[in-house]
Design a protein around this motif. Structure first.
Motif, PDB file in Angstrom:
ATOM      1  N   ALA A  52       0.843  -1.192   0.000  1.00 37.07           N
ATOM      2  CA  ALA A  52       0.000   0.000   0.000  1.00 37.07           C
ATOM      3  C   ALA A  52       0.882   1.248   0.000  1.00 37.07           C
ATOM      4  O   ALA A  52       1.781   1.373   0.830  1.00 37.07           O
ATOM      5  N   TYR A  53       0.632   2.149  -0.954  1.00 40.74           N
ATOM      6  CA  TYR A  53       1.397   3.381  -1.098  1.00 40.74           C
ATOM      7  C   TYR A  53       0.443   4.578  -1.020  1.00 40.74           C
ATOM      8  O   TYR A  53      -0.573   4.611  -1.737  1.00 40.74           O
ATOM      9  N   ASN A  54       0.762   5.534  -0.174  1.00 42.07           N
ATOM     10  CA  ASN A  54      -0.014   6.773  -0.067  1.00 42.07           C
ATOM     11  C   ASN A  54      -1.495   6.508   0.195  1.00 42.07           C
ATOM     12  O   ASN A  54      -2.357   7.197  -0.348  1.00 42.07           O
ATOM     13  N   CYS A  55      -1.790   5.523   1.012  1.00 38.96           N
ATOM     14  CA  CYS A  55      -3.176   5.187   1.329  1.00 38.96           C
ATOM     15  C   CYS A  55      -3.551   5.736   2.706  1.00 38.96           C
ATOM     16  O   CYS A  55      -2.701   5.938   3.559  1.00 38.96           O
ATOM     17  N   ALA A  77       2.295  -7.724   4.512  1.00 38.60           N
ATOM     18  CA  ALA A  77       1.761  -6.418   4.122  1.00 38.60           C
ATOM     19  C   ALA A  77       2.832  -5.365   4.345  1.00 38.60           C
ATOM     20  O   ALA A  77       3.555  -5.409   5.339  1.00 38.60           O
ATOM     21  N   SER A  78       2.948  -4.439   3.411  1.00 36.36           N
ATOM     22  CA  SER A  78       3.862  -3.316   3.592  1.00 36.36           C
ATOM     23  C   SER A  78       3.112  -2.027   3.279  1.00 36.36           C
ATOM     24  O   SER A  78       2.273  -1.980   2.378  1.00 36.36           O
ATOM     25  N   PHE A  79       3.427  -1.004   4.068  1.00 33.72           N
ATOM     26  CA  PHE A  79       2.756   0.282   3.959  1.00 33.72           C
ATOM     27  C   PHE A  79       3.816   1.362   3.815  1.00 33.72           C
ATOM     28  O   PHE A  79       4.747   1.425   4.615  1.00 33.72           O
ATOM     29  N   PHE A 108       6.216  -0.780   8.000  1.00 28.07           N
ATOM     30  CA  PHE A 108       5.811   0.599   7.737  1.00 28.07           C
ATOM     31  C   PHE A 108       7.043   1.398   7.316  1.00 28.07           C
ATOM     32  O   PHE A 108       8.104   1.269   7.920  1.00 28.07           O
ATOM     33  N   THR A 109       6.889   2.219   6.301  1.00 28.77           N
ATOM     34  CA  THR A 109       7.941   3.138   5.876  1.00 28.77           C
ATOM     35  C   THR A 109       7.315   4.515   5.728  1.00 28.77           C
ATOM     36  O   THR A 109       6.377   4.695   4.925  1.00 28.77           O
ATOM     37  N   ASP A 139       8.867  -1.293  18.572  1.00 26.23           N
ATOM     38  CA  ASP A 139       8.964  -2.018  17.305  1.00 26.23           C
ATOM     39  C   ASP A 139       8.121  -1.347  16.225  1.00 26.23           C
ATOM     40  O   ASP A 139       8.318  -1.575  15.038  1.00 26.23           O
ATOM     41  N   ASP A 140       7.138  -0.532  16.644  1.00 29.44           N
ATOM     42  CA  ASP A 140       6.232   0.108  15.696  1.00 29.44           C
ATOM     43  C   ASP A 140       6.629   1.531  15.350  1.00 29.44           C
ATOM     44  O   ASP A 140       6.022   2.143  14.483  1.00 29.44           O
ATOM     45  N   ALA A 141       7.602   2.106  16.042  1.00 32.45           N
ATOM     46  CA  ALA A 141       7.991   3.491  15.794  1.00 32.45           C
ATOM     47  C   ALA A 141       9.496   3.566  15.584  1.00 32.45           C
ATOM     48  O   ALA A 141      10.258   2.948  16.305  1.00 32.45           O
ATOM     49  N   ASP A 142       9.928   4.325  14.574  1.00 31.34           N
ATOM     50  CA  ASP A 142      11.361   4.464  14.351  1.00 31.34           C
ATOM     51  C   ASP A 142      11.838   5.912  14.398  1.00 31.34           C
ATOM     52  O   ASP A 142      13.029   6.161  14.426  1.00 31.34           O
ATOM     53  N   HIS A 143      10.919   6.875  14.407  1.00 27.64           N
ATOM     54  CA  HIS A 143      11.288   8.286  14.512  1.00 27.64           C
ATOM     55  C   HIS A 143      10.274   9.019  15.388  1.00 27.64           C
ATOM     56  O   HIS A 143       9.102   8.666  15.423  1.00 27.64           O
TER      57      HIS A 143
END
Length: 169
Positions: A52-55, A77-79, A108-109, A139-143
């Motif tokens: 999923a991109y820009n969703c 799944a990748s977002f 997530f990216t 694990d869900d947040a990188d910044h």
């Protein structure tokens, strides 16, 4: 209103979505075999994948798991650059969820989560510092991103510890 996957159910296939909006979808448990998983999207089986991109995923609801998306039985799944807000499962904020231990995964990216978890903010005007103490799964947040006047002002990597921004007041 659907059993699993309030808008889309992906089984044995690869799906790529760009610029999609998923708002106010519902997955409900029922006596016909629906478990109420994946308010907007449900992925099942190891050859099922979602990119999923820009969703945008907002106001989706599932009875039992994955307020926006539920991934199980080895699916992935990748977002990227997606927005998540107010997705709930079983009455609590829950955006994306897997069936733990079955090989399913998601990533997530550069995604934005609004209203997820809680945050503590401490200001020290004498040192011109702001300390941010998020209560989210590291694990869900990188910044951690500090906004000023509605625009990104500063960004720091997040590893689970409190983050201090200096000279930002």
């Amino acid at each position: 209103l659907a059993c699993d996957g309030g808008a889309i159910r992906i089984v044995h296939g690869q799906v790529t979505m760009t610029d999609c909006i998923f708002d106010n979808n519902k997955a409900r448990e029922n006596k016909l075999g629906g478990y109420g998983l994946g308010g907007a999207i449900y992925l099942d089986e190891s050859d099922a994948s979602l990119n999923a991109y820009n969703c945008s995923f907002t106001n989706n609801n599932a009875d039992n798991g994955g307020g926006a998306v539920f991934v199980e039985d080895g699916a992935t799944a990748s977002f990227e650059n997606c927005y998540f807000e107010d997705n709930k499962a079983d009455g609590s904020i829950n955006h994306v969820q897997t069936d733990e231990g079955d090989g399913s995964s998601y990533s997530f990216t550069d995604c934005l989560f609004k209203g997820d978890g809680s945050i503590g903010v401490t200001q020290n005007p004498l040192k011109r510092q702001v300390e941010i103490s998020p209560e989210v799964n590291d694990d869900d947040a990188d910044h951690i991103i500090l906004y000023k006047d509605g625009a990104e002002y500063a960004r720091k990597s997040y590893d689970g510890a409190d983050v201090t921004f200096g000279d930002y007041l």
